[in-house]
Design a protein around this motif. Sequence first.
Motif, short mmCIF file in Angstrom:
data_model
loop_
_atom_site.label_atom_id
_atom_site.label_comp_id
_atom_site.label_asym_id
_atom_site.label_seq_id
_atom_site.Cartn_x
_atom_site.Cartn_y
_atom_site.Cartn_z
N ASP A 137 -1.55 -0.13 -10.75
CA ASP A 137 -1.76 1.30 -10.55
C ASP A 137 -2.42 1.62 -9.21
OD1 ASP A 137 -4.18 0.12 -11.35
OD2 ASP A 137 -4.75 1.77 -12.67
N ALA A 138 -3.41 0.83 -8.81
CA ALA A 138 -4.11 1.12 -7.56
C ALA A 138 -3.21 0.86 -6.35
CB ALA A 138 -5.39 0.29 -7.46
N THR A 139 -2.36 -0.16 -6.44
CA THR A 139 -1.40 -0.41 -5.36
C THR A 139 -0.44 0.76 -5.21
OG1 THR A 139 -1.52 -2.80 -5.72
CG2 THR A 139 0.43 -1.96 -4.56
N LEU A 140 0.01 1.31 -6.33
CA LEU A 140 0.91 2.46 -6.27
C LEU A 140 0.19 3.70 -5.75
CD1 LEU A 140 2.88 1.89 -9.57
CD2 LEU A 140 3.74 1.64 -7.23
N THR A 193 -5.45 1.61 4.10
CA THR A 193 -5.98 0.88 2.94
C THR A 193 -6.53 1.89 1.95
OG1 THR A 193 -6.50 -1.15 4.14
CG2 THR A 193 -7.78 -0.72 2.16
N HIS A 194 -6.26 1.66 0.68
CA HIS A 194 -6.75 2.56 -0.37
C HIS A 194 -7.61 1.78 -1.35
CE1 HIS A 194 -6.79 5.96 -3.10
NE2 HIS A 194 -6.46 5.15 -4.09
N LEU A 195 -8.71 2.41 -1.80
CA LEU A 195 -9.55 1.81 -2.83
C LEU A 195 -9.73 2.81 -3.95
CD1 LEU A 195 -11.35 -0.71 -3.56
CD2 LEU A 195 -13.28 0.72 -2.87
N MET A 196 -9.38 2.39 -5.17
CA MET A 196 -9.54 3.22 -6.36
C MET A 196 -10.59 2.56 -7.25
SD MET A 196 -6.62 4.63 -8.99
CE MET A 196 -6.15 3.09 -9.75
N VAL A 197 -11.62 3.33 -7.60
CA VAL A 197 -12.68 2.80 -8.46
C VAL A 197 -12.67 3.57 -9.78
CG1 VAL A 197 -15.15 2.38 -8.73
CG2 VAL A 197 -14.10 2.16 -6.47
N LEU A 198 -12.38 2.87 -10.86
CA LEU A 198 -12.46 3.44 -12.20
C LEU A 198 -13.31 2.50 -13.04
CD1 LEU A 198 -8.80 4.77 -12.53
CD2 LEU A 198 -10.90 6.13 -12.31
N GLY A 225 -13.16 -0.67 -12.87
CA GLY A 225 -13.49 -1.59 -11.79
C GLY A 225 -12.84 -1.09 -10.51
N ALA A 226 -12.66 -1.96 -9.57
CA ALA A 226 -12.10 -1.57 -8.26
C ALA A 226 -10.75 -2.24 -8.04
CB ALA A 226 -13.06 -1.96 -7.15
N GLY A 227 -9.84 -1.49 -7.45
CA GLY A 227 -8.54 -2.02 -7.07
C GLY A 227 -8.02 -1.21 -5.91
N GLY A 228 -6.89 -1.60 -5.39
CA GLY A 228 -6.37 -0.83 -4.26
C GLY A 228 -5.12 -1.44 -3.69
N GLY A 229 -4.90 -1.17 -2.43
CA GLY A 229 -3.73 -1.69 -1.75
C GLY A 229 -3.73 -1.29 -0.30
N LEU A 266 -6.96 3.88 8.79
CA LEU A 266 -7.56 4.89 7.93
C LEU A 266 -7.74 4.31 6.53
CD1 LEU A 266 -6.56 8.61 7.88
CD2 LEU A 266 -6.57 7.37 5.73
N VAL A 267 -8.81 4.73 5.85
CA VAL A 267 -9.09 4.29 4.48
C VAL A 267 -9.13 5.52 3.59
CG1 VAL A 267 -10.75 3.16 2.95
CG2 VAL A 267 -10.41 2.29 5.28
N THR A 268 -8.52 5.43 2.41
CA THR A 268 -8.63 6.50 1.42
C THR A 268 -9.31 5.94 0.17
OG1 THR A 268 -6.37 6.02 0.65
CG2 THR A 268 -6.66 7.82 2.22
#
Length: 376
Positions: free
Chosen positions: A169-172, A190-195, A197-201, A304-306
């Motif tokens: 999900d975080a990669t998408l 680069t994206h970081l999603m924290v719910l 735990g942390a994931g991204g892409g 850029l980071v989101t």
Amino acid sequence: MAADVLRAVRREPEASRAALTKSLHLSSGTMTDLVSRLQTVRLIDEVAATPTGRGRPSTRLVPHPSGPLVLAAEISATGWRTALAGVDGRLAEQHSGEHQDYSPATILAAVGAALEDYRRHYRDRIGATSVSLAGTMAGTTVVQSAVLGWQQVSLDALGAGGLLLCNNDATLAAVAEARRGAARQARVSTHLMVLSGAGGGSCQDGEPILGATGASAEYGHLPLGRAGLQCSCGAVGCWDVDLGARAMARDLELELAGPAQEVTAVREWLAGQDPDAPAAETRAQAASLGRGLAGLVNALDPELVTISGLATELRRLAAGDFDAAFAQALMSYRRSSPPPVLDAALNQDGPLVGAVELALDQVLSPAALSRWAGED
């Protein structure tokens, strides 16, 4: 050039035909010819645009009412969502449900039934199914998902024998931000999603960097956490043991309303925080977030980071701690011009939008378009 028009419709679904003609550097005659061809093969239709003043009224290019479609499904910690999309990538006909239990059979049956409803109605117009899941993926197999309690679970049944794409999900969400969100102007993001735990892409030119098996960007399992704590993934000292709702709920001893309710509980707790006097736990989380993001910047070199999920709330509530930790952990040469860190534009829709984007890549490929037009 027809493919360029379709990409432009995805990129700017609200743009007028005139605006797209200009952005693609085409003559009006060439655009007229392309649109006519795309209408003939049921890919694009034309509707009146909202008037913006005097002059000749313009039109908008929209998906053909009998055109190709893709299905998207998201399986998260607490529930599922499904959606349909045409060639413009807009989410439509969304359905959702909460998990009644966490057995793979129960959840996949509920999601599969929702997808089958679309297929019964739209039949051969559906060209691909794309699934987002909160877990580590390898092809169409869930290698492990801490929030669902799954290991080695196949998602093949969700494809119903057709083209099936499955991703974290975080990669998408990273794909969605790179193509349709806050990072769309950046070549490398680069994206970081924290719910929980942390994931991204990370993406380059809008394409996700997936790794050899599709399981890259497990940022939550970098060894950035306390060395003595074991993560649910089996490793020791992962970032996830310190950052995210699971760690906060543990440290704050929050009472949870049910399974996988850490994010809800932590959001309710954060809602009572004062940005002028954040609690020590909030400050520690924000500092961990800043330090880890700096590490990602040092390693991945994004323009850029989101950030999304709890990351945006943690930074807002303890901006000073985030900023200090981010700056201190950056390599010295980066500190004078660090990449911007922006809040995500798509937020909770990111995983579904990203799933649609990767599905449309397949359905609108040259070979797939030839088959759709009856040329193959």
